[in-house]
Design a protein around this motif. Structure first.
Motif, short mmCIF file in Angstrom:
data_model
loop_
_atom_site.label_atom_id
_atom_site.label_comp_id
_atom_site.label_asym_id
_atom_site.label_seq_id
_atom_site.Cartn_x
_atom_site.Cartn_y
_atom_site.Cartn_z
N VAL B 412 0.87 -1.17 0.00
CA VAL B 412 0.00 0.00 0.00
C VAL B 412 0.91 1.22 0.00
O VAL B 412 1.61 1.48 0.98
CB VAL B 412 -0.88 0.00 1.26
N SER B 413 0.86 1.98 -1.09
CA SER B 413 1.76 3.12 -1.13
C SER B 413 1.10 4.37 -0.58
O SER B 413 1.77 5.27 -0.11
CB SER B 413 2.24 3.37 -2.57
N SER B 414 -0.20 4.42 -0.67
CA SER B 414 -0.87 5.57 -0.06
C SER B 414 -2.31 5.20 0.23
O SER B 414 -2.88 4.31 -0.40
CB SER B 414 -0.84 6.78 -1.00
N LEU B 434 -7.16 3.36 -1.61
CA LEU B 434 -5.73 3.29 -1.41
C LEU B 434 -5.07 2.93 -2.73
O LEU B 434 -5.72 2.44 -3.66
CB LEU B 434 -5.38 2.26 -0.34
N LEU B 460 -4.81 -0.18 8.05
CA LEU B 460 -3.90 0.22 6.99
C LEU B 460 -3.56 1.69 7.11
O LEU B 460 -2.43 2.10 6.89
CB LEU B 460 -4.55 -0.04 5.63
N GLN B 461 -4.57 2.46 7.47
CA GLN B 461 -4.34 3.89 7.58
C GLN B 461 -3.29 4.17 8.64
O GLN B 461 -2.37 4.95 8.42
CB GLN B 461 -5.65 4.59 7.97
N CYS B 464 0.13 3.17 7.45
CA CYS B 464 0.71 4.09 6.46
C CYS B 464 1.10 5.40 7.10
O CYS B 464 2.12 5.99 6.78
CB CYS B 464 -0.29 4.34 5.34
N ASP B 465 0.27 5.88 7.98
CA ASP B 465 0.58 7.15 8.63
C ASP B 465 1.85 7.06 9.43
O ASP B 465 2.58 8.04 9.58
CB ASP B 465 -0.57 7.55 9.56
N THR B 468 5.23 2.94 7.85
CA THR B 468 5.49 1.62 7.26
C THR B 468 4.46 1.40 6.18
O THR B 468 3.32 1.78 6.31
CB THR B 468 5.34 0.50 8.30
N PHE B 469 4.89 0.79 5.12
CA PHE B 469 3.95 0.54 4.06
C PHE B 469 3.62 -0.94 4.07
O PHE B 469 4.45 -1.76 3.73
CB PHE B 469 4.55 0.99 2.73
N ARG B 516 10.46 0.34 -3.41
CA ARG B 516 10.17 1.60 -2.69
C ARG B 516 10.34 2.79 -3.59
O ARG B 516 9.58 3.73 -3.56
CB ARG B 516 11.11 1.71 -1.49
#
Lengths: 106, 817
Positions: B412-414, B434, B460-461, B464-465, B468-469, B516
């Protein structure tokens, strides 16, 4: 439109084709002196422009003049082209104008 | 012929080394045969199965013959002493024994002397039912077992058998104690028997679906049977019962009928693979793990309401099938079915799969009825995987059809915060989007709906925040086409955050190594700006390519100038009431008393909002089209909010200023993002274009795309295109107007002639004329135009000369700046 002395679009590497002829190019001003400007052509070659720079120079400068050698121009007209200029596009233009679509240009 | 039995085969099968024919096809001798009657509760018919004992000359093992082989036994081809080669069989552990289920065998010898000294396994007791411990009806089994008496490992079996029996711990404990170290079959058996029966009596809640766990038997006597919970995982019920005098007489037959479901399962140890299920086979049992369970859904149809839920199954062979329960069946099984557990399911109806809801690769699906059986296997069958994924690369999605279902794994990149979306039917839905990227170098937008947002989405949020992806695996995501390709979750989707599959690990490693920073091209076009993803078109293409006529609207980008603007109705009175985070914006009606009424919100407001609805004529060098611009685009074009302009015109009556503004706005060039869609007005079909976004031209990027187009043209010319005799639908009219308005110069080039160009990837020369763009005459194309041919044009023109001759005129497009 005065087409008596057409100038060809050149970048650094194409200038050698027009030595002694009128050319026009856009350079990124690297340094300026009294009476000359050193610029980087759109294909990253060094160009010397003879002629004093305009009073308030911007990053990019269009020079129209006679190509004295393969990396110097004796400028007749200098125009500020601003700070936001895309050299890549100009480079492409030069290539196309001297290659594939030469017949479009004077 | 001398029949050579495969010595040691039984030992291997018992130890688990050999589980099916892939390991070996042993030649064994049938030393015992016993017929079993299986009667189903709900059906009148009872049918026979044959229980056999197979020996390799040293040891024996119990087994079951397939029902198909019944006839062989009846006709005597298989009898006691027959030597058979097991060509298809499976050895499954049952409790702590292994039963061999012979699906197919080759008869080597019909009759042979008994080889070796095999220990008799089966009892002469014909009354007893199933041998196999698949059923919770262990009572019968237990009873049955006891009769075995001899046979070393049998005792273990019996023991655990009884343990499994009656669904009550009492029995278990009792038995253990009875056995002590595991000898004394005689007394033990009698004892157990009674235990069994008693415990049967005690277990009033003979739950249909419950089963005792298996104790995987290894070495028989070594087990400490006295310790209470040794090896006993599944016994949920606490073992409380420790005293025991067994007094009840043995009444096996009585308890045989006790548990209805068990009854049915009794002698059906043979499970078939899920892939073999079909509507024409009524008696089947499958051993499967539940991979996903749907929510309880209610529906109402014209003939009433109902509820349903579905769950997906996976078996050891990788076969998947969905099961659905309706109405009262839901009540029966909803709590029973737990994701991850293994169950034996039988007596459901096999029906054709409903493709609309069911995306599993199986033509059929199962519908359970009130008489169906779902029994839990406490012994976890490691042969059945937890999940079956068919992961695809994101780059493959581009070529897959919409609405197809796919499994993905990636990083998950974003991720963006959850949002509320209003559905057409007025209900709200929560969604979270996402970006997922994987090793194919592509990324896609994955949208989660409903509950996924809350659970997995939140997790996931936060991951990501924090920087770590995480790795995300998506099972059964649906592909949709909306701004490129997107994947969204459906009811049967599952999301796994940071899963432990090997594929997930591979993705993680790739990401650490290179992913990455690797550039990722998104196949989901993001809705902002003139990015690389947008489709550039010219205005005539809207008509030529019949944009908007397909089911979905087409989203294109054109670089055009506003050539005209209708000033009469440039705005409308809109409802200002906010619905969530969106303004209602429906047209409000003047009530006459200064208030405005909105139908949708069913309210009246004192002050209405004014929103743009500009009718614009857009023009580029190829053609003209009408488009409508709404609020956002309108503001960009006019430079002021609609309200201001409205007031200026109507309230202040400042015509001059108004006209000034209009004039300024006209003939300005923008990059328009248009949504083109065909709409039906009564009988007429009109293609309407809506301006979604109007942006000032970014010359730099625009030029770049032109340069690309030029390059593409040259390379396409060089690789000769398919000679298409149709030439382009060349509208000189349009061209002229185009030339007129837009000054044609590419960075200084003041040339008005069109150059041959191909758009994107679809050049479609059409029409019937071969017009030369340069001189306008018929018969040749631009590249061959004699007016140019005075000097060599450069290699590529010379080379393409011949090719162009037969070719129609490609779409002409000229740099229009």
């Amino acid at each position: 439109m005065d087409t008596s002395s057409p100038s060809a679009f050149v970048n650094g590497s194409l200038m050698r084709r027009y030595i002694g002829q009128k050319v026009r190019t856009v350079v990124q001003v690297i340094g300026s002196d009294v009476g000359s400007v050193v610029g980087k052509s759109t294909d990253d070659l060094q160009i010397f422009v003879k002629g004093s720079p305009p009073t308030t120079p911007t990053t990019y400068l269009e020079v129209i003049g006679i190509a004295e050698s393969e990396n110097s121009i004796r400028a007749e007209v200098k125009t500020n082209f601003g700070n936001n200029f895309d050299p890549l596009n100009y480079n492409e233009l030069c290539k196309l104008a001297n290659g594939e679509f030469k017949h479009f240009f004077i | 012929m001398a029949a050579n039995l495969t010595a040691g085969a039984i030992a291997k099968m018992l130890s688990g080394e050999v589980t099916d024919e892939k390991a070996m096809t042993p030649i064994l001798q049938v030393t015992e045969i016993k017929m079993i009657q299986q009667a189903r509760r709900n059906q009148e018919v009872s049918f026979e199965r044959y229980k056999i004992a197979l020996s390799d000359g040293i040891q024996s093992q119990e087994g079951m013959l397939s029902a198909n082989s019944n006839v062989l036994v009846k006709q005597g081809s298989i009898q006691i002493g027959s030597v058979i080669k097991l060509t298809r069989f499976s050895c499954s552990p049952v409790r702590d024994r292994r039963i061999v289920i012979v699906n197919e065998q080759e008869i080597i010898a019909e009759k042979w002397n008994i080889i070796g000294n095999p220990i008799p396994l089966l009892t002469p007791n014909a009354q007893i039912n199933s041998v196999v411990t698949n059923s919770p009806q262990a009572q019968a089994q237990a009873v049955h077992r006891q009769a075995f008496g001899t046979g070393f490992h049998q005792q273990q079996d019996i023991r655990s058998e009884l343990n499994g029996v009656a669904n009550s711990s009492q029995a278990q404990v009792v038995q253990r104690q009875a056995f002590g170290a595991g000898a004394g079959a005689g007394s033990g058996t009698g004892f157990n028997q009674q235990q069994a029966t008693r415990s049967v009596a005690n277990s009033s809640q003979a739950q249909l679906v419950q089963r005792q766990p298996f104790v995987s038997a290894t070495s028989p006597s070594a087990r400490p049977y006295v310790s209470s919970n040794a090896g006993y995982e599944s016994s949920r019920q606490e073992q409380t019962y420790y005293t025991r005098p067994p007094v009840q007489p043995q009444q096996p037959s009585m308890y045989v009928n006790r548990s209805p479901v068990a009854r049915n399962q009794a002698a059906a140890p043979m499970t078939i693979p899920v892939a073999a299920l079909n509507p024409y086979q009524s008696r089947w049992t499958i051993k499967v793990r539940v991979t996903s369970k749907g929510e309880l859904k209610r529906y109402s149809k014209t003939n009433g309401e109902g509820k349903l839920f579905s769950f997906d199954l996976l078996d050891a062979d990788g076969g998947e099938i969905r099961v659905t329960c309706f109405n009262e069946v839901v009540d029966k099984f909803f709590d029973v079915v737990v994701v991850g557990n293994v169950y034996l399911i039988s007596k459901g109806s096999v029906k054709p799969a409903k493709r609309e809801y069911n995306h599993l690769p199986n033509d059929y699906e199962i519908q359970l009825e009130t008489w169906s059986a779902v029994e839990q296997c406490y012994e976890d069958d490691v042969a059945i995987p937890r999940n079956l994924f068919r992961f695809r690369y994101i780059s493959d999605i581009e070529n897959m059809e919409s609405n197809s279902v796919v499994d993905l794994v990636g990083i998950v990149s974003s991720i963006s915060p959850s949002g509320l979306i209003m559905r057409k039917n007025g209900s709200e839905a929560q969604k979270k989007a996402l970006q997922l990227k994987d090793m194919s170098g592509r990324s896609v937008e994955v949208t989660m709906w409903g509950n996924f947002c809350n659970v997995e989405g939140q997790r996931l949020q936060s991951l990501c925040d924090s920087g770590t992806f995480p790795v995300l695996a998506v099972k059964a995501g649906r592909i949709s086409e909306f701004n490129g390709k997107q994947v969204s979750t459906i009811g049967s989707s599952q999301l796994y955050v940071e899963p432990d599959f090997p594929e997930a690990r591979v993705v993680r490693e790739w990401y650490e190594r290179e992913g990455r920073n690797a550039p990722c091209i998104s196949i989901s076009r993001v809705f902002s700006g003139a990015g690389r993803q947008e489709i550039r078109k010219v205005i005539t293409q809207i008509k030529d390519e019949n944009l908007g006529t397909s089911e979905k609207p087409d989203w294109i980008t054109v670089s055009a100038t506003i050539s005209f603007m209708k000033v009469d109705n440039f705005c409308y009175t809109a409802c200002p009431i906010m619905n969530g985070d969106r303004q209602c914006s429906k047209k409000v009606i003047n009530n006459g008393d200064g208030t405005w009424r909105c139908e949708r919100c069913d309210q009246s407001v004192g002050e209405c909002d004014y929103r743009y609805i500009l009718q614009l004529q857009l023009q580029d060098h190829t053609g003209v089209t009408w488009a409508t611009a709404f609020q956002e685009a309108g503001e960009e074009i006019m430079g002021m909010p609609a309200k201001e302009l409205y007031y200026l015109k109507y309230e202040d009556q400042d015509e001059e200023k108004f006209e000034d503004i209009i004039r300024k706005a006209a003939f300005t060039k923008y990059i328009f993002k248009l949504k083109v869609k065909e709409e039906t007005y009564g009988d007429e079909n009109r293609v309407k274009a809506t301006v979604v976004k109007a942006e000032k031209v970014d010359y730099s990027s625009d030029t770049r795309s032109l340069v690309e187009a030029i390059h593409k043209l040259s390379t396409e010319d060089a690789n000769s295109l398919t000679v298409n005799p149709e030439s382009s639908n060349y509208r000189s009219g349009a061209l002229n107007s185009g030339v007129g308005t837009s000054s044609v110069n590419m960075q200084g080039r003041g040339f008005g002639l069109p150059a041959a160009n191909q758009f994107s990837s679809d050049s479609r020369p059409r029409g019937g004329m071969v017009l030369c763009g340069a001189c306008g005459s018929n018969g040749h194309v631009f590249a061959n135009c004699p007016s140019f041919m005075s000097e060599p044009q450069g290699e590529h023109y010379v080379s393409t000369q011949g090719r162009n001759a037969g070719r129609g005129m490609p779409r002409q497009h000229v740099g229009s700046y």
